[in-house]
Design an enzyme around this catalytic site. Sequence first.
Site, PDB file in Angstrom:
ATOM      1  N   HIS A 118       0.859  -1.186   0.000  1.00  0.00           N
ATOM      2  CA  HIS A 118       0.000   0.000   0.000  1.00  0.00           C
ATOM      3  C   HIS A 118       0.898   1.240   0.000  1.00  0.00           C
ATOM      4  O   HIS A 118       2.121   1.132   0.104  1.00  0.00           O
ATOM      5  CB  HIS A 118      -0.883   0.035   1.254  1.00  0.00           C
ATOM      6  N   ASP A 160      -1.415   8.827  -0.416  1.00  0.00           N
ATOM      7  CA  ASP A 160      -1.434  10.107  -1.125  1.00  0.00           C
ATOM      8  C   ASP A 160      -2.215  11.065  -0.234  1.00  0.00           C
ATOM      9  O   ASP A 160      -3.422  10.901  -0.046  1.00  0.00           O
ATOM     10  CB  ASP A 160      -2.130   9.911  -2.486  1.00  0.00           C
ATOM     11  N   HIS A 163      -3.674  14.678   0.184  1.00  0.00           N
ATOM     12  CA  HIS A 163      -3.957  15.841  -0.670  1.00  0.00           C
ATOM     13  C   HIS A 163      -3.359  17.128  -0.087  1.00  0.00           C
ATOM     14  O   HIS A 163      -3.321  18.148  -0.756  1.00  0.00           O
ATOM     15  CB  HIS A 163      -5.469  15.995  -0.868  1.00  0.00           C
ATOM     16  N   HIS A 193      -5.568   9.102   0.987  1.00  0.00           N
ATOM     17  CA  HIS A 193      -6.050   7.789   0.564  1.00  0.00           C
ATOM     18  C   HIS A 193      -4.900   6.960   0.046  1.00  0.00           C
ATOM     19  O   HIS A 193      -3.815   7.481  -0.233  1.00  0.00           O
ATOM     20  CB  HIS A 193      -7.133   7.937  -0.527  1.00  0.00           C
ATOM     21  N   CYS A 194      -5.127   5.666  -0.088  1.00  0.00           N
ATOM     22  CA  CYS A 194      -4.125   4.797  -0.681  1.00  0.00           C
ATOM     23  C   CYS A 194      -4.171   5.000  -2.195  1.00  0.00           C
ATOM     24  O   CYS A 194      -5.230   5.213  -2.766  1.00  0.00           O
ATOM     25  CB  CYS A 194      -4.425   3.342  -0.324  1.00  0.00           C
ATOM     26  N   HIS A 224      -8.474  -0.120  -3.638  1.00  0.00           N
ATOM     27  CA  HIS A 224      -7.907   0.189  -2.317  1.00  0.00           C
ATOM     28  C   HIS A 224      -8.782   1.210  -1.593  1.00  0.00           C
ATOM     29  O   HIS A 224      -9.009   1.115  -0.389  1.00  0.00           O
ATOM     30  CB  HIS A 224      -6.472   0.701  -2.444  1.00  0.00           C
ATOM     31  N   MET A 280      -9.597   2.635   2.403  1.00  0.00           N
ATOM     32  CA  MET A 280      -8.314   3.310   2.646  1.00  0.00           C
ATOM     33  C   MET A 280      -8.389   4.815   2.389  1.00  0.00           C
ATOM     34  O   MET A 280      -7.884   5.317   1.380  1.00  0.00           O
ATOM     35  CB  MET A 280      -7.213   2.666   1.818  1.00  0.00           C
ATOM     36  N   HIS A 308     -26.309  16.788   4.113  1.00  0.00           N
ATOM     37  CA  HIS A 308     -27.418  17.571   4.657  1.00  0.00           C
ATOM     38  C   HIS A 308     -27.722  17.077   6.067  1.00  0.00           C
ATOM     39  O   HIS A 308     -27.595  15.893   6.356  1.00  0.00           O
ATOM     40  CB  HIS A 308     -28.637  17.360   3.743  1.00  0.00           C
ATOM     41  N   GLU A 347     -22.413  30.952   3.837  1.00  0.00           N
ATOM     42  CA  GLU A 347     -23.244  31.017   5.032  1.00  0.00           C
ATOM     43  C   GLU A 347     -24.670  30.604   4.713  1.00  0.00           C
ATOM     44  O   GLU A 347     -25.134  30.791   3.594  1.00  0.00           O
ATOM     45  CB  GLU A 347     -23.221  32.434   5.605  1.00  0.00           C
ATOM     46  N   THR A 373     -27.634  22.239   2.024  1.00  0.00           N
ATOM     47  CA  THR A 373     -26.992  21.003   1.585  1.00  0.00           C
ATOM     48  C   THR A 373     -25.673  21.390   0.948  1.00  0.00           C
ATOM     49  O   THR A 373     -25.645  22.301   0.122  1.00  0.00           O
ATOM     50  CB  THR A 373     -27.863  20.291   0.534  1.00  0.00           C
ATOM     51  N   HIS A 417     -28.225  13.525   0.746  1.00  0.00           N
ATOM     52  CA  HIS A 417     -29.583  13.824   0.279  1.00  0.00           C
ATOM     53  C   HIS A 417     -29.897  13.215  -1.092  1.00  0.00           C
ATOM     54  O   HIS A 417     -30.999  13.407  -1.623  1.00  0.00           O
ATOM     55  CB  HIS A 417     -29.841  15.329   0.291  1.00  0.00           C
TER      56      HIS A 417
HETATM   57 CU   LIG Z   1      -3.795   0.296  -0.332  1.00  0.00          CU
END
Ligand SMILES: [Cu+2]
Length: 396
Positions: free
Chosen positions: A52, A55, A57, A92-93, A101, A106, A198, A217, A221, A247
């Site tokens: 594995h 990543d 962000h 995430h993987c 994955h 993951m 929501h 503001e 949703t 929703h």
């Molecule tokens: Cu993985």
Amino acid sequence: MEILEKEGELTDGVRYVFWTFGGTVPGSFIRTRVGDEIEFHLQNHPDNKLPHNIDLHAVTGPGGGAESSFVAPGHEKVFSFKTLNPGLYVYHCATAPVGMHIANGMYGLILVEPDGGLPLVDREYYIMQGDFYTKGANGERGLQPFDMQKAVDEKADYVVFNGNVGALTGDNAITAKVGETVRLFVGNGGPGLVSSFHVIGEIFDKVHVEGGDLINENVQTTMIPAGGAAIVEFHVNVPGTFILVDHSIFRAFNKGALGMLKVEGEENENIYTGEQYDGIYLPEGPGIQEMPTTDGVVESEIPAQNFEEQMKFGKQIYMQTCFACHQAEGQGIPNAFPPLAKSDYLNADVNRAIGIVLNGKTGEITVNGQKYNNVMTRQMLSSEESANVLTYVYNS
Ligand SMILES: [Cu+2]
């Protein structure tokens, strides 16, 4: 952070092998501040079957760290990064097949707080939506393998908050007190579906749109893309149970994307009065109506093997079907839905009760001394399901 591949439950009786960051879906919440220098350790447990990586962000660099963190079972990788941009980010993987994955759980969130930190609030919660694809249909019991074709077609069997149906309902509900401000860190791992997040009965005072600096503001949703997040804040003014949903509403009521926020405290009738009138209104007459459905009753499910299973399956049906009218404890609602708990009417005649479940009921009846004159629609249940639900009703 340690990667663990482990079996768990998607919903009652449905087992699934989750791949996790830190043993949970979503993975451990990472909280940082802008400008932090982070040395990231990724360990792949020796009992795991696959390599594995991660990543994030929030990382500025190739693959968000994925290229430097590809790690085989029984190994550890280390890389370092500096947080340049504040915001709420998904990690995430990113090991091929990436979608698989992610689909196995993951993903998680990393918060990069701005200079000086986020303003203080009374409560913060971590919620992440994800879609799951199983070989069996929704609810089919046993250990369910991942279904690649359904994932490619984006036909999710389960759409859930925090890794399983019910992770945020009942005793697992999130809580607050009247007068408090609640902040939700909401992410969407996907892999396939965009969330229309929501909270029924609340309005978001503030939304950090897509987890960034832009604040919107008074939002009903907010859209959370797959691989994206939002920070949602609201003040709670009145007590009650507020339902968190995607929703895209069949996902909430049929696939699991439903959570609860339980708020305790004083009523405020200036803001919400509660029910002020309840009368019977039957524009279509008192005839028995059917629940709209396009197909007949399916008789195919695996029959209960013993009394315990009958009780268990019966409870599931009760909570899916009867609960809406007869209420969680079978207590009913005065003037509208008669009680099932300690009902003299129910207990007087078993065959009549079976008939009611199979065919519905209309006309005046007296239950525990109270008169009811209402309509119970015919329940679209198989005979097996009817037997299970009545076993449950009679024995609880
Ligand atoms: Cu993985």
